[in-house]
Motif scaffolding. Sequence first.
Motif, PDB file in Angstrom:
ATOM      1  N   UNK A  49       0.803  -1.218   0.000  1.00  0.00           N
ATOM      2  CA  UNK A  49       0.000   0.000   0.000  1.00  0.00           C
ATOM      3  C   UNK A  49       0.838   1.271   0.000  1.00  0.00           C
ATOM      4  N   UNK A  50       2.158   1.120   0.053  1.00  0.00           N
ATOM      5  CA  UNK A  50       2.984   2.318   0.153  1.00  0.00           C
ATOM      6  C   UNK A  50       3.017   2.831   1.584  1.00  0.00           C
ATOM      7  N   UNK A  51       3.362   4.079   1.750  1.00  0.00           N
ATOM      8  CA  UNK A  51       3.485   4.639   3.095  1.00  0.00           C
ATOM      9  C   UNK A  51       2.932   6.053   3.133  1.00  0.00           C
ATOM     10  N   UNK A  52       2.477   6.439   4.301  1.00  0.00           N
ATOM     11  CA  UNK A  52       2.024   7.802   4.547  1.00  0.00           C
ATOM     12  C   UNK A  52       2.871   8.394   5.661  1.00  0.00           C
ATOM     13  N   UNK A  53       3.243   9.635   5.497  1.00  0.00           N
ATOM     14  CA  UNK A  53       4.048  10.299   6.518  1.00  0.00           C
ATOM     15  C   UNK A  53       3.141  10.768   7.655  1.00  0.00           C
ATOM     16  N   UNK A  54       3.587  10.572   8.875  1.00  0.00           N
ATOM     17  CA  UNK A  54       2.780  10.930  10.044  1.00  0.00           C
ATOM     18  C   UNK A  54       2.882  12.429  10.311  1.00  0.00           C
ATOM     19  N   UNK A  55       2.066  13.178   9.596  1.00  0.00           N
ATOM     20  CA  UNK A  55       2.098  14.639   9.737  1.00  0.00           C
ATOM     21  C   UNK A  55       0.800  15.203  10.301  1.00  0.00           C
ATOM     22  N   UNK A  56      -0.126  14.320  10.719  1.00  0.00           N
ATOM     23  CA  UNK A  56      -1.416  14.809  11.198  1.00  0.00           C
ATOM     24  C   UNK A  56      -1.261  15.793  12.352  1.00  0.00           C
ATOM     25  N   UNK A  57      -0.294  15.548  13.214  1.00  0.00           N
ATOM     26  CA  UNK A  57      -0.102  16.411  14.377  1.00  0.00           C
ATOM     27  C   UNK A  57       0.421  17.797  14.001  1.00  0.00           C
ATOM     28  N   UNK A  58       0.772  17.984  12.730  1.00  0.00           N
ATOM     29  CA  UNK A  58       1.277  19.274  12.267  1.00  0.00           C
ATOM     30  C   UNK A  58       0.225  20.088  11.516  1.00  0.00           C
ATOM     31  N   UNK A  59      -0.998  19.582  11.404  1.00  0.00           N
ATOM     32  CA  UNK A  59      -1.999  20.249  10.576  1.00  0.00           C
ATOM     33  C   UNK A  59      -2.344  21.653  11.057  1.00  0.00           C
ATOM     34  N   UNK A  60      -2.232  21.908  12.329  1.00  0.00           N
ATOM     35  CA  UNK A  60      -2.533  23.240  12.851  1.00  0.00           C
ATOM     36  C   UNK A  60      -1.271  24.021  13.190  1.00  0.00           C
ATOM     37  N   UNK A  61      -0.142  23.549  12.699  1.00  0.00           N
ATOM     38  CA  UNK A  61       1.135  24.178  13.056  1.00  0.00           C
ATOM     39  C   UNK A  61       1.487  25.357  12.168  1.00  0.00           C
TER      40      UNK A  61
END
Length: 288
Positions: A57-69
Amino acid sequence: MGGVIGDVAATLQRQHGVDLRCGVTVTELEDDGNGRLRRAHLSDGTTLDVEVAVVALGSLRNTEWLHDSGLAADSNWGVACDPACRAFDLNGIVTDNVFVAGDVARAAHPLYDFEFLGVEHWSNAVAQAEVAAHNMVCAPARRRPYLAVPTFWSAQFGVNIKSVGVPRFADEVVVSQGSVDKHRFVAAYGRQGRLVGAVTVNQGMWLDFFERLIAESAPFPPAAPGFDRPADAQPVPARFPTRGLPSQQPDVIPICHASSERRATFAPPRQRASQSRTFPERTESEAS
């Protein structure tokens, strides 16, 4: 690696009994009624009896915690940064106190027309982190760029494949040394007369040599050393797929009508469906 060298890799797979089907997808996985996999239905109309399916499936970078940054971050894209590993904000302005390294970083690379490259390899994470750490603690005037040439390797059926540079950036490729039939060769990649990448097959001893040439923006085709050069070595189209248009809507939208006051904000499409954008009333001077 492009269609030319990709054909070589495909032949290697088939020579070792792999039923390789390019351009074919799995449309359905069928069980036996008891929760055990039994069949795979393919888009070419065929059905295979199978017991195990490996889903890549490939990979996703864990950037959710940066959405409001306020940073230019996305799970598919990563975090955009400059060659000094400093992150960009949503407005494309480089920050001075946020640094990025590793798989999540997508940095502008001078060797590749400042294209933002993401390199998912452990060696890149280590080397880039060293530059990021240095730039965090040193005086601004002593900061240095991260300009490493990307590398990766793979071993398949006893054949060692190594790559340096960014082959997909090329428009031409030439087998500069060795023999394709013997699975022992070097393929050099060029773009508009400049060397941008190389792939070695059971010829890893030449990787450092080509890395130096790529870093120096050496001309293509390269004057490779060695006694094993094919007599008829001529560049041919590298046959990389044509780059398509982005498949997703942008996650960033501008707010405010006045260009001097316009700023970007993070707004994924899924949020836009439940939120309506409102703009402040324009003044008479802005309207004119």
